[in-house]
Design a protein around this motif. Structure first.
Motif, mmCIF file in Angstrom:
data_model
loop_
_atom_site.group_PDB
_atom_site.id
_atom_site.type_symbol
_atom_site.label_atom_id
_atom_site.label_comp_id
_atom_site.label_asym_id
_atom_site.label_seq_id
_atom_site.Cartn_x
_atom_site.Cartn_y
_atom_site.Cartn_z
ATOM 1 N N LEU A 1 -1.658 10.497 -4.878
ATOM 2 C CA LEU A 1 -0.505 11.167 -5.929
ATOM 3 C C LEU A 1 0.583 10.146 -6.027
ATOM 4 N N THR A 2 0.968 10.057 -7.355
ATOM 5 C CA THR A 2 2.170 9.524 -8.055
ATOM 6 C C THR A 2 3.380 10.324 -7.169
ATOM 7 N N GLN A 3 4.524 9.556 -7.401
ATOM 8 C CA GLN A 3 5.804 10.118 -6.874
ATOM 9 C C GLN A 3 6.059 11.420 -7.550
ATOM 10 N N LYS A 4 6.066 11.395 -8.916
ATOM 11 C CA LYS A 4 6.349 12.599 -9.850
ATOM 12 C C LYS A 4 5.303 13.754 -9.528
ATOM 13 N N GLN B 1 -2.644 -11.606 1.375
ATOM 14 C CA GLN B 1 -3.540 -10.492 1.160
ATOM 15 C C GLN B 1 -2.562 -9.515 0.474
ATOM 16 N N ALA B 2 -1.133 -9.491 0.867
ATOM 17 C CA ALA B 2 -0.232 -8.647 0.021
ATOM 18 C C ALA B 2 -0.440 -8.720 -1.498
ATOM 19 N N GLY B 3 -0.272 -10.037 -1.802
ATOM 20 C CA GLY B 3 -0.521 -10.428 -3.272
ATOM 21 C C GLY B 3 -1.781 -10.102 -3.738
ATOM 22 N N GLU B 4 -3.145 -10.146 -3.022
ATOM 23 C CA GLU B 4 -4.527 -9.671 -3.620
ATOM 24 C C GLU B 4 -4.642 -8.258 -3.612
ATOM 25 N N THR B 5 -3.933 -7.755 -2.850
ATOM 26 C CA THR B 5 -3.884 -6.189 -2.820
ATOM 27 C C THR B 5 -3.028 -5.637 -4.246
ATOM 28 N N TYR B 6 -2.189 -6.306 -4.379
ATOM 29 C CA TYR B 6 -1.243 -5.990 -5.809
ATOM 30 C C TYR B 6 -2.042 -6.396 -6.995
ATOM 31 N N ARG B 7 -2.798 -7.595 -6.854
ATOM 32 C CA ARG B 7 -3.469 -7.927 -7.875
ATOM 33 C C ARG B 7 -4.788 -6.835 -8.118
ATOM 34 N N ARG B 8 -5.180 -6.361 -7.143
ATOM 35 C CA ARG B 8 -6.381 -5.412 -7.192
ATOM 36 C C ARG B 8 -5.831 -4.211 -7.580
ATOM 37 N N LEU B 9 -4.887 -3.639 -7.725
ATOM 38 C CA LEU B 9 -4.364 -2.193 -8.052
ATOM 39 C C LEU B 9 -4.721 -1.948 -9.642
ATOM 40 N N ASN B 10 -4.803 -0.905 -9.813
ATOM 41 C CA ASN B 10 -4.945 -0.608 -11.360
ATOM 42 C C ASN B 10 -3.550 -0.613 -11.873
ATOM 43 N N ASP B 11 -3.558 -0.800 -13.206
ATOM 44 C CA ASP B 11 -2.176 -0.830 -14.097
ATOM 45 C C ASP B 11 -1.228 0.114 -13.636
ATOM 46 N N TRP B 12 -1.976 1.563 -13.443
ATOM 47 C CA TRP B 12 -0.956 2.824 -13.268
ATOM 48 C C TRP B 12 -0.549 2.768 -11.945
ATOM 49 N N GLU B 13 -1.431 2.249 -10.949
ATOM 50 C CA GLU B 13 -0.897 2.325 -9.633
ATOM 51 C C GLU B 13 0.189 1.067 -9.304
ATOM 52 N N LYS B 14 0.017 -0.050 -10.344
ATOM 53 C CA LYS B 14 1.163 -1.090 -10.198
ATOM 54 C C LYS B 14 2.278 -0.446 -10.690
ATOM 55 N N ASP B 15 2.402 0.368 -11.787
ATOM 56 C CA ASP B 15 3.461 0.745 -12.481
ATOM 57 C C ASP B 15 4.067 1.739 -11.245
ATOM 58 N N ASP B 16 3.609 2.600 -10.659
ATOM 59 C CA ASP B 16 3.881 3.531 -9.692
ATOM 60 C C ASP B 16 4.583 2.838 -8.355
ATOM 61 N N PHE C 1 0.709 -1.229 0.065
ATOM 62 C CA PHE C 1 0.131 -0.020 0.195
ATOM 63 C C PHE C 1 0.796 1.027 -0.080
ATOM 64 N N VAL C 2 1.938 1.267 0.817
ATOM 65 C CA VAL C 2 2.435 2.476 1.087
ATOM 66 C C VAL C 2 3.268 2.801 -0.122
ATOM 67 N N PHE C 3 3.958 2.021 -0.787
ATOM 68 C CA PHE C 3 4.550 2.393 -1.993
ATOM 69 C C PHE C 3 4.044 2.566 -3.358
ATOM 70 N N SER C 4 2.788 2.155 -3.259
ATOM 71 C CA SER C 4 1.831 2.439 -4.315
ATOM 72 C C SER C 4 1.274 3.845 -4.164
ATOM 73 N N PRO C 5 0.497 4.675 -4.998
ATOM 74 C CA PRO C 5 -0.158 5.884 -4.740
ATOM 75 C C PRO C 5 -0.758 6.022 -3.560
ATOM 76 N N TRP C 6 -1.395 4.928 -3.028
ATOM 77 C CA TRP C 6 -1.992 5.059 -1.682
ATOM 78 C C TRP C 6 -1.262 5.684 -0.578
ATOM 79 N N GLY C 7 0.245 5.439 -0.858
ATOM 80 C CA GLY C 7 1.015 6.033 0.308
ATOM 81 C C GLY C 7 1.088 7.472 0.128
#
Length: 520
Positions: A237-240, A438-453, A190-196
């Protein structure tokens, strides 16, 4: 009579804290106009001594924050049933009353003046001034936590803080800790995705994080989790994007909240609860009390039970925001604890740190004081100024029980909840850890742009770590999800090659540059 002295222009004239007029606020008293200064400069000594003490110790965590006042309104039902079937807490059962609240938002790891764009969970702490006394719901924007045992909490915070020697943020320290704490993988995702990085405080969720209990009039209890959903919508927010904002304004979230309320654009959240029957639930592959886990909506629906509105800004930041104090142990009748280890550890820690930080009588400050009458035999301590303690004066009774006078115990509002507890005292982890599911499930539920970030942020952070830490983290990413691990591994290989090329280019550039001028 308290009269205000005014000068010829109608301005109030200055006094010191004793009420004495200050006739010269520009010059200390000296021998001649060059000095030396004399010790009997009372106004100066009082002024500078207070200045030396005008900052209280900042919070150990959640130091950077802001807050606002508002109200909570209960809807009085849960999924069409009266809410009193589940809890007797008046803050929920009394739908005729708007309960006043104070809400403090915060970041977690860094200091009071750190940027509000840093990658970090956000605190979401609410003080409800209920008719039965204060209730504090102290959580964050994400619905889980890094660890499940409070014994690890000081080490976790130390690992996440700047290096104690260089005072420079070093993410290798954080990943060194996480690589030995697999339960943190869900929160890391979660924290290293845009949710962070929430875009603003108004556009982020809130959560109680822990599992609590609701207790009804019969003393029956259910497990509950609390979730706040922003009516304004969720924005991250994305990191950028965060980097751009930080370059222009490192107070952006505080400013956004203050200006929205000043302009009458009052932020709102709706409160949802998830309810689970009390018990161990062996049918689940995780422990429902584990603070690193979600209860998925598909299995445990969200029920809308009320709304929160923020409609008033504080008038004095230090008095109302900085000195606001919260504790996870501050519950009212009808609300109770679960056996969540982290919750029970925080319940001691939070109130203890407030006594250290603000003082033994921090609950006498207006922002912390209950809105109902407080009658107690607890007295004394630094800055105790109350005069309405019990029945002290006639006759002098400051204890209980007494046949002479004094205070009486209150009657129970309902049947006491009495959970049955039996077992050996042990130092053991919980039996159903399931650190990666659940960490894997959260990863799979992220949008593509969230996974990229997420991948970009993790790779950028891990590039500065030793290879043994990288290898441990990669092993855990693969255990969460094969694609998750493969993408981080690919990013690290590519990043290491780019890093070597950048180092060669930097060395070449340094050789071409001249020495700086010497203006002195």
């Amino acid at each position: 009579m308290d009269k205000k002295s005014k000068d010829n222009h109608g301005k109030e004239t200055m006094t010191n804290q004793q009420g004495h007029p200050v006739t010269d606020n520009q010059n200390v008293r000296t021998v001649g106009n060059r000095g030396p200064t004399t010790l009997e400069n009372y106004d100066f000594i009082e002024k500078i001594s207070h200045f030396d003490r005008e900052k209280i110790p900042e919070r150990i965590v959640h130091a950077r924050g802001t807050g606002a006042y508002g109200y909570f309104q209960s809807y009085g039902t849960v999924n069409g049933e009266p809410i009193s079937n589940y809890t007797r807490a008046k803050v929920f059962t009394n739908t005729e009353t708007q309960t006043p609240v104070f809400l403090r938002f915060s970041t977690v790891v860094h200091g009071k003046h750190s940027p509000e764009t840093l990658r970090d969970p956000r605190g979401f702490a609410i003080k409800f001034y209920t008719e039965d006394g204060n209730w504090d719901l102290v959580g964050n924007n994400l619905k889980i936590f890094f660890i499940r045992d409070p014994l690890k909490f000081p080490d976790m915070i130390h690992a996440f803080r700047p290096d104690p020697v260089t005072n420079v943020q070093n993410l290798e320290r954080m990943f060194d800790f996480i690589s030995e704490s697999p339960e943190a993988m869900h929160m890391v995702t979660f924290v290293f995705s845009p949710w962070g990085i929430p875009a603003t405080y108004r556009h982020m969720q809130g959560s109680g994080v822990h599992t609590y209990k609701w207790v009804n009039h019969e003393g029956k209890a259910v497990l509950v989790k609390y979730h706040w959903e922003p009516v304004q919508g969720i924005k991250n927010l994305t990191q950028k994007e965060a980097n751009k904002i930080q370059g222009e304004n490192f107070n952006h979230a505080t400013q956004d909240l203050y200006e929205a309320i000043e302009n009458g654009d009052y932020p709102e959240w709706e409160l949802y609860v998830q309810i689970m029957e009390d018990g161990e639930h062996p049918e689940l592959d995780f422990d429902p009390l584990d603070a690193t886990k979600l209860w998925y909506k598909d299995d445990y629906p969200w029920h809308k039970v009320g709304k929160l509105v923020l409609n008033r800004n504080p008038e004095n930041f230090h008095a109302e925001v900085e000195q606001s104090a919260f504790g996870t142990g501050v519950l009212v009748d009808g609300l109770d604890f679960s056996d969540d280890k982290m919750l029970q550890g925080r319940t001691y820690s939070y109130s203890d740190t407030q006594r250290y930080r603000v003082g033994a009588n921090y609950l006498q400050l207006p922002v912390n004081k209950p809105h109902k009458n407080v009658v107690t035999n607890q007295t004394g301590g630094m800055m105790d100024f109350r005069q309405d303690y019990g029945d002290f004066k006639n006759p002098h009774v400051d204890y209980e029980p007494s046949t002479i006078a004094g205070l009486k115990e209150a009657k129970n509002a309902g049947v006491e909840h009495e959970p049955y507890v039996e077992g050996r005292l042990q130092r053991q982890p919980i039996s159903r850890e399931n650190n990666f599911g659940q960490a894997g499930e959260t990863y799979r539920r992220l949008n593509d742009w969230e996974k990229d970030d997420l991948i970009n942020n993790l790779v950028s952070a891990l590039l500065g770590c030793h290879k043994d830490i990288q290898d441990k983290m990669l092993d855990m990413f693969y255990k969460c999800d094969k694609d998750y691990g493969a993408r981080v591994e690919k990013g690290l290989k590519s990043g290491m090659e780019s890093k070597e090329e950048m180092m060669e280019d930097a060395m070449h550039d340094a050789e071409e540059m001249g020495h700086p001028s010497d203006p002195y």
